[in-house]
Design a protein around this motif. Structure first.
Motif, mmCIF file in Angstrom:
data_model
loop_
_atom_site.group_PDB
_atom_site.id
_atom_site.type_symbol
_atom_site.label_atom_id
_atom_site.label_comp_id
_atom_site.label_asym_id
_atom_site.label_seq_id
_atom_site.Cartn_x
_atom_site.Cartn_y
_atom_site.Cartn_z
ATOM 1 N N ALA A 134 -47.642 110.665 -97.503
ATOM 2 C CA ALA A 134 -47.978 110.077 -96.360
ATOM 3 C C ALA A 134 -49.474 109.732 -96.565
ATOM 4 O O ALA A 134 -50.100 108.601 -96.025
ATOM 5 N N ILE A 137 -41.421 108.190 -93.406
ATOM 6 C CA ILE A 137 -40.959 108.988 -92.056
ATOM 7 C C ILE A 137 -39.795 109.080 -91.974
ATOM 8 O O ILE A 137 -39.121 110.022 -91.301
ATOM 9 N N LYS A 138 -38.674 107.970 -92.154
ATOM 10 C CA LYS A 138 -37.418 107.940 -92.245
ATOM 11 C C LYS A 138 -36.717 109.019 -92.865
ATOM 12 O O LYS A 138 -35.816 109.774 -92.431
ATOM 13 N N PHE A 166 -42.751 118.787 -87.452
ATOM 14 C CA PHE A 166 -43.410 117.325 -87.722
ATOM 15 C C PHE A 166 -44.946 117.243 -87.679
ATOM 16 O O PHE A 166 -45.445 116.216 -87.806
ATOM 17 N N LEU A 220 -47.190 116.114 -90.206
ATOM 18 C CA LEU A 220 -46.968 114.803 -90.657
ATOM 19 C C LEU A 220 -47.804 114.010 -89.826
ATOM 20 O O LEU A 220 -48.407 112.783 -89.986
ATOM 21 N N LEU A 221 -47.568 114.048 -88.501
ATOM 22 C CA LEU A 221 -48.152 113.520 -87.238
ATOM 23 C C LEU A 221 -49.732 113.610 -87.522
ATOM 24 O O LEU A 221 -50.461 112.870 -86.899
ATOM 25 N N VAL A 227 -50.453 108.156 -90.668
ATOM 26 C CA VAL A 227 -49.461 108.165 -89.765
ATOM 27 C C VAL A 227 -50.052 107.666 -88.404
ATOM 28 O O VAL A 227 -49.549 106.815 -87.449
ATOM 29 N N TYR A 238 -42.097 103.737 -85.061
ATOM 30 C CA TYR A 238 -41.649 104.912 -85.942
ATOM 31 C C TYR A 238 -42.328 106.156 -85.696
ATOM 32 O O TYR A 238 -42.115 107.237 -85.842
ATOM 33 N N LEU A 239 -43.652 105.703 -85.414
ATOM 34 C CA LEU A 239 -44.878 107.144 -84.892
ATOM 35 C C LEU A 239 -44.105 107.806 -83.626
ATOM 36 O O LEU A 239 -44.254 109.010 -83.361
ATOM 37 N N LEU A 268 -41.238 109.855 -84.450
ATOM 38 C CA LEU A 268 -41.666 111.070 -85.091
ATOM 39 C C LEU A 268 -42.083 111.890 -84.117
ATOM 40 O O LEU A 268 -41.660 113.227 -84.144
#
Length: 253
Positions: free
Chosen positions: A18, A30-31, A42, A45-46, A51, A62-63, A66
């Motif tokens: 990412a 993300i998927k 997560f 990743l966030l 992102v 998608y955000l 998540l």
């Protein structure tokens, strides 16, 4: 509160990707993270700048998805479904599993009626199948009580910590500290009582030892006195030498 099972987080690979990607490629990452059967947190990743930047792009749903998997529940998803991308069947089940985790953090025994509502399941048979799948997926461990209609949780995987969760954690830790203080006070009081009892026992033992020593001394003194009395009051022997009677004459023939 359920006991969380600590597992290795495979999220790092998605974080690394990412940090390098944008747009459709980032959405694909993300998927993959949402699909991964071993990824249940997560937050890292966030926190990736790329992102976060999705908020102002057409990929913003998608955000939001998540974030839903990070701290939301299945009912939250149903409530905001029109603002989110369509989830696959495995993704929806995963969110249902995570919803069980959230419930387990609030109660060790989760009634079936609560689970049916929170997981949006129509009947008990499907609910039990879903719970068994979550158990086999190592998301939660527990036992189904089919007579009393509840799930008793042993442990769960961890989820990302939200703002409200921090307050609850502080309250829980404070309650734990208060309980520890209470137990410590009780233990200290027991120690004081035990020490006092020990001192009383030692004093009593010393008194008994002194009394026994006095009795022994008196007995020895009495025995010695009796022995001395026997020695002084017994008959004495005198030696008698033979003598010639005065005036007696012996003639030699």
């Amino acid at each position: 509160m359920s006991q969380e099972k600590v597992i290795e987080k495979p999220l790092q690979q998605f974080v690394v990707q990412a940090l390098k990607l944008e747009g459709d490629s980032l959405v694909e990452v993300i998927k993959q993270a949402l699909d991964c059967v071993d990824t249940f947190v997560f937050a890292e990743l966030l926190e990736c700048p790329n992102v976060i930047a999705l908020e102002t792009t057409p990929h913003a749903p998608y955000l939001h998805a998540l974030r839903m998997f990070s701290q939301g529940t299945y009912l939250d998803y149903l409530d905001k479904k029109k603002y989110l991308p369509e989830l696959s069947e495995p993704q929806m089940k995963k969110l249902q599993y995570l919803t069980i985790v959230t419930l387990a953090n609030k109660m060790k025994r989760i009634p079936y009626d609560v689970l049916l509502k929170e997981l949006d399941v129509d009947n008990v048979r499907d609910l039990e199948d879903l719970i068994i799948e979550a158990i086999y997926s190592n998301v939660v461990s527990g036992e189904l009580d089919q007579q009393s209609d509840y799930l008793e949780v042993d442990w769960t995987v961890g989820r990302d910590v939200g703002t409200n969760d921090v307050d609850n954690m502080i309250d829980t830790l404070q309650q734990w500290c208060d309980s520890c203080e209470s137990v410590l006070s009780t233990v200290q009081a027991r120690i004081v009582d035990a020490n006092r009892t020990k001192q009383d026992v030692l004093k009593h033992r010393a008194a008994v030892d002194n009394e026994v020593a006095s009795v022994k001394k008196a007995i020895r003194t009495q025995i010695q006195d009796e022995e001395m009395s026997v020695d002084t009051s017994g008959p004495t022997k005198k030696s008698v030498k033979g003598t010639k009677p005065s005036g007696a004459k012996f003639w030699n023939k």
